[in-house]
Design a protein around this motif. Structure first.
Motif, PDB file in Angstrom:
ATOM      1  N   HIS A  25      25.227 -13.468 -62.208  1.00  0.00           N
ATOM      2  CA  HIS A  25      25.346 -11.850 -62.090  1.00  0.00           C
ATOM      3  C   HIS A  25      23.853 -11.239 -62.166  1.00  0.00           C
ATOM      4  N   MET A  26      22.933 -11.858 -62.732  1.00  0.00           N
ATOM      5  CA  MET A  26      21.421 -11.220 -62.798  1.00  0.00           C
ATOM      6  C   MET A  26      20.833 -11.216 -61.694  1.00  0.00           C
ATOM      7  N   ILE A  27      20.601 -10.110 -61.006  1.00  0.00           N
ATOM      8  CA  ILE A  27      19.717 -10.154 -59.836  1.00  0.00           C
ATOM      9  C   ILE A  27      18.568  -9.048 -60.489  1.00  0.00           C
ATOM     10  N   TYR A  28      17.401 -10.146 -59.755  1.00  0.00           N
ATOM     11  CA  TYR A  28      16.027  -9.481 -59.945  1.00  0.00           C
ATOM     12  C   TYR A  28      15.126  -9.568 -59.014  1.00  0.00           C
ATOM     13  N   ASP A  29      13.925  -8.821 -59.108  1.00  0.00           N
ATOM     14  CA  ASP A  29      12.886  -8.882 -58.156  1.00  0.00           C
ATOM     15  C   ASP A  29      11.471  -8.481 -58.835  1.00  0.00           C
ATOM     16  N   ASP A  30      10.677  -9.453 -58.724  1.00  0.00           N
ATOM     17  CA  ASP A  30       9.321  -9.330 -59.419  1.00  0.00           C
ATOM     18  C   ASP A  30       8.342  -8.201 -59.035  1.00  0.00           C
ATOM     19  N   LYS A  31       8.436  -7.854 -57.573  1.00  0.00           N
ATOM     20  CA  LYS A  31       7.793  -6.778 -57.054  1.00  0.00           C
ATOM     21  C   LYS A  31       8.036  -5.456 -57.784  1.00  0.00           C
ATOM     22  N   VAL A  32       9.183  -4.947 -57.899  1.00  0.00           N
ATOM     23  CA  VAL A  32       9.651  -3.621 -58.392  1.00  0.00           C
ATOM     24  C   VAL A  32      10.108  -3.707 -59.779  1.00  0.00           C
ATOM     25  N   ASN A  33      10.014  -4.927 -60.608  1.00  0.00           N
ATOM     26  CA  ASN A  33      10.434  -5.174 -61.707  1.00  0.00           C
ATOM     27  C   ASN A  33      11.813  -4.536 -62.166  1.00  0.00           C
ATOM     28  N   LEU A  34      12.550  -4.627 -61.273  1.00  0.00           N
ATOM     29  CA  LEU A  34      14.188  -4.396 -61.509  1.00  0.00           C
ATOM     30  C   LEU A  34      15.188  -5.207 -61.645  1.00  0.00           C
ATOM     31  N   LEU A  35      15.756  -5.244 -62.922  1.00  0.00           N
ATOM     32  CA  LEU A  35      17.048  -6.394 -62.900  1.00  0.00           C
ATOM     33  C   LEU A  35      18.284  -5.614 -62.895  1.00  0.00           C
ATOM     34  N   PHE A  36      19.323  -6.143 -62.200  1.00  0.00           N
ATOM     35  CA  PHE A  36      20.484  -5.506 -61.974  1.00  0.00           C
ATOM     36  C   PHE A  36      21.506  -6.620 -62.202  1.00  0.00           C
ATOM     37  N   CYS A  37      22.701  -6.113 -63.117  1.00  0.00           N
ATOM     38  CA  CYS A  37      23.725  -7.049 -63.530  1.00  0.00           C
ATOM     39  C   CYS A  37      24.684  -6.633 -62.319  1.00  0.00           C
ATOM     40  N   ASP A  38      25.148  -7.471 -61.488  1.00  0.00           N
ATOM     41  CA  ASP A  38      26.115  -7.394 -60.219  1.00  0.00           C
ATOM     42  C   ASP A  38      27.446  -7.539 -60.763  1.00  0.00           C
ATOM     43  N   LEU A  39      28.213  -6.610 -60.670  1.00  0.00           N
ATOM     44  CA  LEU A  39      29.915  -6.713 -61.217  1.00  0.00           C
ATOM     45  C   LEU A  39      30.584  -6.335 -59.945  1.00  0.00           C
ATOM     46  N   PRO A  40      31.195  -7.294 -59.369  1.00  0.00           N
ATOM     47  CA  PRO A  40      32.267  -7.124 -58.156  1.00  0.00           C
ATOM     48  C   PRO A  40      33.302  -6.014 -58.816  1.00  0.00           C
ATOM     49  N   LYS A  41      33.629  -5.061 -57.697  1.00  0.00           N
ATOM     50  CA  LYS A  41      34.614  -4.215 -57.715  1.00  0.00           C
ATOM     51  C   LYS A  41      33.990  -3.194 -58.577  1.00  0.00           C
ATOM     52  N   VAL A  42      32.448  -3.026 -58.772  1.00  0.00           N
ATOM     53  CA  VAL A  42      31.954  -1.898 -59.213  1.00  0.00           C
ATOM     54  C   VAL A  42      30.835  -1.367 -58.622  1.00  0.00           C
ATOM     55  N   GLY A  43      31.069  -0.944 -57.052  1.00  0.00           N
ATOM     56  CA  GLY A  43      30.099  -0.511 -56.484  1.00  0.00           C
ATOM     57  C   GLY A  43      29.325  -1.603 -55.965  1.00  0.00           C
ATOM     58  N   SER A  44      29.613  -2.841 -55.989  1.00  0.00           N
ATOM     59  CA  SER A  44      28.461  -3.896 -55.682  1.00  0.00           C
ATOM     60  C   SER A  44      28.135  -4.005 -54.395  1.00  0.00           C
ATOM     61  N   THR A  45      29.070  -3.822 -53.559  1.00  0.00           N
ATOM     62  CA  THR A  45      28.413  -3.717 -51.931  1.00  0.00           C
ATOM     63  C   THR A  45      27.160  -2.676 -51.455  1.00  0.00           C
ATOM     64  N   PHE A  46      27.624  -1.760 -52.076  1.00  0.00           N
ATOM     65  CA  PHE A  46      26.629  -0.577 -51.601  1.00  0.00           C
ATOM     66  C   PHE A  46      25.184  -0.765 -52.724  1.00  0.00           C
ATOM     67  N   LEU A  47      25.548  -1.215 -53.885  1.00  0.00           N
ATOM     68  CA  LEU A  47      24.359  -1.143 -54.548  1.00  0.00           C
ATOM     69  C   LEU A  47      23.522  -2.458 -54.191  1.00  0.00           C
ATOM     70  N   LYS A  48      24.051  -3.336 -53.618  1.00  0.00           N
ATOM     71  CA  LYS A  48      23.309  -4.624 -53.019  1.00  0.00           C
ATOM     72  C   LYS A  48      22.706  -3.890 -51.658  1.00  0.00           C
ATOM     73  N   GLN A  49      23.272  -3.174 -51.061  1.00  0.00           N
ATOM     74  CA  GLN A  49      22.694  -2.586 -49.495  1.00  0.00           C
ATOM     75  C   GLN A  49      21.355  -1.753 -50.275  1.00  0.00           C
ATOM     76  N   VAL A  50      21.481  -0.970 -51.177  1.00  0.00           N
ATOM     77  CA  VAL A  50      20.282  -0.454 -51.870  1.00  0.00           C
ATOM     78  C   VAL A  50      19.271  -1.284 -52.308  1.00  0.00           C
ATOM     79  N   LEU A  51      19.604  -2.155 -53.081  1.00  0.00           N
ATOM     80  CA  LEU A  51      18.668  -3.428 -53.588  1.00  0.00           C
ATOM     81  C   LEU A  51      17.868  -3.977 -52.373  1.00  0.00           C
ATOM     82  N   HIS A  52      18.489  -4.305 -51.299  1.00  0.00           N
ATOM     83  CA  HIS A  52      17.784  -5.009 -50.344  1.00  0.00           C
ATOM     84  C   HIS A  52      16.764  -4.135 -49.566  1.00  0.00           C
ATOM     85  N   ILE A  53      17.045  -2.989 -49.703  1.00  0.00           N
ATOM     86  CA  ILE A  53      15.740  -1.869 -49.211  1.00  0.00           C
ATOM     87  C   ILE A  53      14.753  -1.956 -50.427  1.00  0.00           C
ATOM     88  N   LEU A  54      15.220  -2.013 -51.738  1.00  0.00           N
ATOM     89  CA  LEU A  54      14.289  -1.604 -52.769  1.00  0.00           C
ATOM     90  C   LEU A  54      13.342  -3.041 -52.954  1.00  0.00           C
TER      91      LEU A  54
END
Length: 360
Positions: A25-54
Motif C-alpha cells: 500500500h506504500m507508494i513513494y517517489d524519490d524525486k518529489v519525496n511524497l509517500l502515499f498510502c493507497d487504500l482501495p475504495k477511498v478515491g484510489s483511482t483518481f489519486l493515482k491519476q494525480v500521482l502519475h503526473i506528480l
C-alpha cells in the motif's frame, strides 16, 4: 487521532496485516519525496491519476489524460521490494499522506463496484464464495455465476473474512490495518467527504498545484463512472452470456449510476425500450442516459443526498446482529478517523426509490 490510537488495545492498535501485505500500500517517489498510502475504495483511482503526473510518469496536467484502468496498471514504486532500512529512510524524509472514508460508504462502494455492478471478475473471485457460505439454498445459476449476492450477504462475508482471516480483500478490509496511522506519523490525512477541498489544500501546501489541475475532478469522475459502468454492462454479456442478458446488465448499470448520484432517482429505467430493442447499441443507451441527466438535473446537494439515501437503504437491510459485529470489527476506523456509527435518516423524497431492487 493519536489520543484515540492510544485508547485502542492490543491488535486494534497495530492491525493484523502482515508487513509484506502492508508494504504493497506504500507508494513513494524519490524525486518529489511524497509517500502515499493507497487504500482501495477511498478515491484510489483518481489519486493515482494525480500521482502519475506528480511523479513524472505523464507530462500533461490533466489527471483524466490517464484512463482510470491505466492508473492501476502503470507501475509505481512501493515498499514491497526494498529493505527495511531503506523504507525507514523514505518514511523519515517524505511527506506522508493518505485519504480516508466513512466505513459505511466505503463498504457500500465496495459492494456496488465489485458485486452489484457487472464485475464478472469479482463475481468469480468473491461472489461465488459469498453465495457458497452465506446463502444455504442458492440456485444452480447463482452458484455458477456468483452474480446476485445481496448487500446483507456481502456484509456477512466481510465479517467472516475479517474474523477468520480467509478471503480478505483490500477493497474492504479496515483502513487502519493497511496504513497503520497509529504507528506511522502521517503529515496529512484527508477525507473523501471533503475530497476536492482537502486535495487542493494539500497540493498547494506542497507547491504542486501548478503541476496538476484537479479543477475538473467532479465532472471528470462522473464521466468516467458513466463510461466504465456502461462498458462493463456490454462486456459482461460477452464474457458471461449464461449469467446475464443485456437488458439485465443495463438495468444494473442504471441503478449504479443512481446510487452514485449521477442519475436522479426520478429517472426511470427504460423498460419498454428494452422490450422493443433488447440489443440496444451502446451509443444509443449512452444517449438515453445523457437525456435523463438533462431532464432531471442534480445539484451538488442533490447528489450527496442520493448517495446518503443509498447508504440508508443498504444498511437498513442488514440484520442488527451483523451490523453490531461489523461496527466492532471496524471500530478502529470509526474511532481513529472520527466517524460516527450512524447511517443517516430516510428522506421522504426517496421513499419509493429502490436502488438495489431489480425487476428483470
Amino acid at each position: 487521532m493519536l489520543t484515540e490510537c492510544r485508547s485502542l488495545p492490543g491488535k486494534n492498535y497495530t492491525g493484523t496485516l502482515s508487513e509484506m501485505q502492508m508494504r504493497k500500500h506504500m507508494i513513494y517517489d524519490d524525486k518529489v519525496n511524497l509517500l502515499f498510502c493507497d487504500l482501495p475504495k477511498v478515491g484510489s483511482t483518481f489519486l493515482k491519476q494525480v500521482l502519475h503526473i506528480l511523479y513524472g510518469h505523464r507530462h500533461e496536467n490533466d489527471p483524466f489524460s490517464i484512463k482510470g484502468n491505466d492508473a492501476h496498471t502503470i507501475p509505481f514504486k512501493t515498499f514491497q521490494k526494498i529493505p527495511y532500512d531503506q523504507a525507514l529512510v523514505i518514511l523519515m524524509r517524505s511527506t506522508k499522506f493518505m485519504f480516508v472514508r466513512h466505513p459505511y460508504t466505503r463498504m457500500l462502494s465496495g459492494y456496488v463496484d465489485k458485486i452489484f455492478t457487472n464485475n464478472y471478475i469479482f463475481w468469480e473471485k468473491t461472489g461465488k464464495i459469498i453465495l457458497k457460505h452465506h446463502r444455504p439454498n442458492a440456485s444452480t445459476k447463482s452458484k455458477e455465476c456468483g452474480h446476485d449476492s445481496t448487500f446483507p450477504e456481502f456484509i456477512k462475508h466481510v465479517i467472516s473474512s475479517e474474523t477468520s482471516g480467509n478471503f480478505r480483500d483490500p477493497h474492504w478490509y479496515p483502513m487502519y490495518d493497511a496504513c497503520r496511522p497509529c504507528n506511522i506519523q502521517y503529515d496529512v490525512i484527508g477525507k473523501i467527504e471533503s475530497f476536492k477541498e482537502d486535495l487542493e489544500k494539500f497540493l498547494k501546501s506542497q507547491h504542486l498545484d501548478e503541476i496538476v489541475d484537479i479543477s475538473k475532478m467532479n465532472k471528470g469522475n462522473e464521466n468516467e463512472a458513466i463510461s466504465l459502468t456502461v462498458d462493463r454492462a456490454y462486456d459482461v454479456v460477452l464474457q458471461r452470456p449464461k449469467c446475464i442478458s443485456l437488458p439485465q446488465a443495463l438495468e444494473r448499470a442504471w441503478k449504479v449510476l443512481q446510487i452514485r448520484g449521477v442519475l436522479s432517482q426520478l429517472a426511470d429505467f427504460p423498460y419498454d425500450m428494452m422490450k422493443k430493442n433488447p440489443n440496444i447499441k451502446k451509443s444509443s443507451f449512452l444517449d438515453v442516459i445523457v437525456k435523463e441527466i438533462e431532464r432531471f438535473p442534480l445539484t451538488k446537494s442533490d447528489k450527496e443526498l442520493s448517495r446518503k439515501q443509498a447508504i440508508v437503504k443498504a444498511f437498513e437491510s442488514v440484520p442488527s446482529r451483523d451490523l453490531e459485529r461489523f461496527n466492532s470489527i471496524f471500530h478502529p476506523d470509526f474511532s481513529i478517523f472520527g466517524y460516527k456509527k450512524i447511517t443517516g435518516t430516510k428522506h421522504n423524497k426517496f421513499s419509493n426509490w429502490e436502488p438495489f431492487k431489480l425487476k428483470l
